[in-house]
Motif scaffolding. Sequence first.
Motif, mmCIF file in Angstrom:
data_model
loop_
_atom_site.group_PDB
_atom_site.id
_atom_site.type_symbol
_atom_site.label_atom_id
_atom_site.label_comp_id
_atom_site.label_asym_id
_atom_site.label_seq_id
_atom_site.Cartn_x
_atom_site.Cartn_y
_atom_site.Cartn_z
ATOM 1 N N VAL A 179 -15.539 -41.295 -25.280
ATOM 2 C CA VAL A 179 -15.663 -40.267 -24.252
ATOM 3 C C VAL A 179 -14.900 -39.021 -24.679
ATOM 4 C CG1 VAL A 179 -15.153 -39.621 -21.873
ATOM 5 C CG2 VAL A 179 -15.958 -41.932 -22.381
ATOM 6 N N ASP A 180 -15.598 -37.899 -24.696
ATOM 7 C CA ASP A 180 -14.966 -36.616 -24.976
ATOM 8 C C ASP A 180 -14.712 -35.924 -23.640
ATOM 9 O OD1 ASP A 180 -14.034 -34.242 -25.946
ATOM 10 O OD2 ASP A 180 -15.870 -33.639 -26.973
ATOM 11 N N VAL A 181 -13.451 -35.852 -23.238
ATOM 12 C CA VAL A 181 -13.083 -35.255 -21.956
ATOM 13 C C VAL A 181 -12.937 -33.742 -22.142
ATOM 14 C CG1 VAL A 181 -11.374 -35.178 -20.113
ATOM 15 C CG2 VAL A 181 -11.904 -37.353 -21.231
ATOM 16 N N GLY A 182 -13.710 -33.006 -21.364
ATOM 17 C CA GLY A 182 -13.720 -31.558 -21.543
ATOM 18 C C GLY A 182 -14.447 -31.178 -22.810
ATOM 19 N N GLY A 183 -15.583 -31.847 -23.055
ATOM 20 C CA GLY A 183 -16.287 -31.723 -24.323
ATOM 21 C C GLY A 183 -17.250 -30.564 -24.441
ATOM 22 N N GLU A 184 -16.976 -29.452 -23.782
ATOM 23 C CA GLU A 184 -17.844 -28.279 -23.866
ATOM 24 C C GLU A 184 -19.295 -28.668 -23.573
ATOM 25 O OE1 GLU A 184 -15.706 -28.758 -26.864
ATOM 26 O OE2 GLU A 184 -14.237 -27.934 -25.498
ATOM 27 N N THR A 185 -20.215 -28.237 -24.437
ATOM 28 C CA THR A 185 -21.623 -28.555 -24.204
ATOM 29 C C THR A 185 -22.133 -29.645 -25.138
ATOM 30 O OG1 THR A 185 -22.254 -26.696 -25.642
ATOM 31 C CG2 THR A 185 -22.196 -26.294 -23.265
ATOM 32 N N ARG A 186 -21.201 -30.337 -25.820
ATOM 33 C CA ARG A 186 -21.468 -31.535 -26.616
ATOM 34 C C ARG A 186 -21.190 -31.366 -28.102
ATOM 35 N NH1 ARG A 186 -24.611 -29.783 -30.618
ATOM 36 N NH2 ARG A 186 -26.744 -29.209 -30.157
ATOM 37 N N GLY A 187 -20.600 -30.256 -28.572
ATOM 38 C CA GLY A 187 -20.402 -30.003 -29.996
ATOM 39 C C GLY A 187 -19.671 -31.110 -30.739
ATOM 40 N N ASN A 205 -17.500 -33.483 -18.519
ATOM 41 C CA ASN A 205 -16.999 -32.154 -18.186
ATOM 42 C C ASN A 205 -17.402 -31.782 -16.761
ATOM 43 O OD1 ASN A 205 -15.849 -29.530 -18.501
ATOM 44 N ND2 ASN A 205 -16.403 -29.554 -20.677
ATOM 45 N N LEU A 206 -17.012 -30.578 -16.356
ATOM 46 C CA LEU A 206 -17.349 -30.085 -15.026
ATOM 47 C C LEU A 206 -18.854 -29.834 -14.909
ATOM 48 C CD1 LEU A 206 -14.384 -27.582 -14.599
ATOM 49 C CD2 LEU A 206 -14.666 -29.770 -13.407
ATOM 50 N N PRO A 207 -19.392 -29.891 -13.706
ATOM 51 C CA PRO A 207 -20.848 -29.760 -13.524
ATOM 52 C C PRO A 207 -21.450 -28.496 -14.113
ATOM 53 C CG PRO A 207 -19.847 -30.578 -11.506
ATOM 54 C CD PRO A 207 -18.708 -30.229 -12.421
ATOM 55 N N ALA A 223 -21.117 -35.386 -15.412
ATOM 56 C CA ALA A 223 -20.492 -34.241 -14.746
ATOM 57 C C ALA A 223 -19.524 -34.736 -13.681
ATOM 58 C CB ALA A 223 -21.562 -33.346 -14.124
ATOM 59 N N SER A 224 -18.244 -34.380 -13.838
ATOM 60 C CA SER A 224 -17.241 -34.733 -12.836
ATOM 61 C C SER A 224 -15.945 -34.003 -13.176
ATOM 62 C CB SER A 224 -17.020 -36.247 -12.800
ATOM 63 O OG SER A 224 -16.226 -36.594 -11.678
ATOM 64 N N ASP A 225 -14.876 -34.366 -12.481
ATOM 65 C CA ASP A 225 -13.578 -33.724 -12.657
ATOM 66 C C ASP A 225 -12.608 -34.749 -13.230
ATOM 67 O OD1 ASP A 225 -11.104 -32.499 -12.437
ATOM 68 O OD2 ASP A 225 -11.527 -31.615 -10.482
ATOM 69 N N MET A 226 -11.997 -34.417 -14.377
ATOM 70 C CA MET A 226 -11.109 -35.374 -15.036
ATOM 71 C C MET A 226 -9.857 -35.661 -14.210
ATOM 72 S SD MET A 226 -9.325 -33.186 -18.090
ATOM 73 C CE MET A 226 -8.268 -31.763 -17.762
#
Length: 242
Positions: A179-187, A205-207, A223-226
Amino acid sequence: MERKELDEARMQGQTEIWWYMFSFVDSMALKSVVELRIADIKHFHGVVITLSQIASCISDDLASRDITTLARIMKFLKGLHRLPFFKRWRSLYDLTHSSRWLLHDTKQTLAPMHYFSHCIKEGGPAFQKAHGREIWDLASENLEFNGLFNDGMECIAKFVTNAILLSYKQGLSSVGLLVDVGGETRGLISEIVKAYPHINGVNFNLPHVISMAPAFNGVSHIASDMFCAIPNADTVIMKVLA
């Protein structure tokens, strides 16, 4: 200290203060080059290019072009005391290794980072003071800003990805769910999954970020809040910008 040495020391001190006072000119000139896509104009032509050719690609309106100002900016960046951004032979310009990082639409680019301005005031987060809201709130409301911010974060993710893939091979071989937390748009997560197809990747990441994330084989977007919860996984990646 002799009078001559004292005078020289004072003049040197004045020079240093002037340098700090006007060092913002470096970033302003660089920002204008990025916004005008001057590096891209040169790269598109494929050969060294004249000042007039650069100006013609910036604007079709002859009357509106200010070649004198453009010449000053190019000359300034060519002779920048620390790092020249352009080569110049007579009246012809070419890219340097530095200015190639200003090209848009390339895999490794720093150009998106230059679209952000920074406002620092006393007390509290600078961005919130300047814009009246947190950066995440503004990104969720403004699609254009959201895109620019995501592009800037992707720039950083590319460097992190290279370091992980080169130095953390043994650890990744045993990972099943990442899991990449705060992973931008998937880079980051997509490059890891590409190198290790056995890994199931989650971009968390956020929605408003996930809404702009493209599909990629082996990567799920959540999409959610860490600060509320993070999905269970074998390994969690979280990048921290200091």
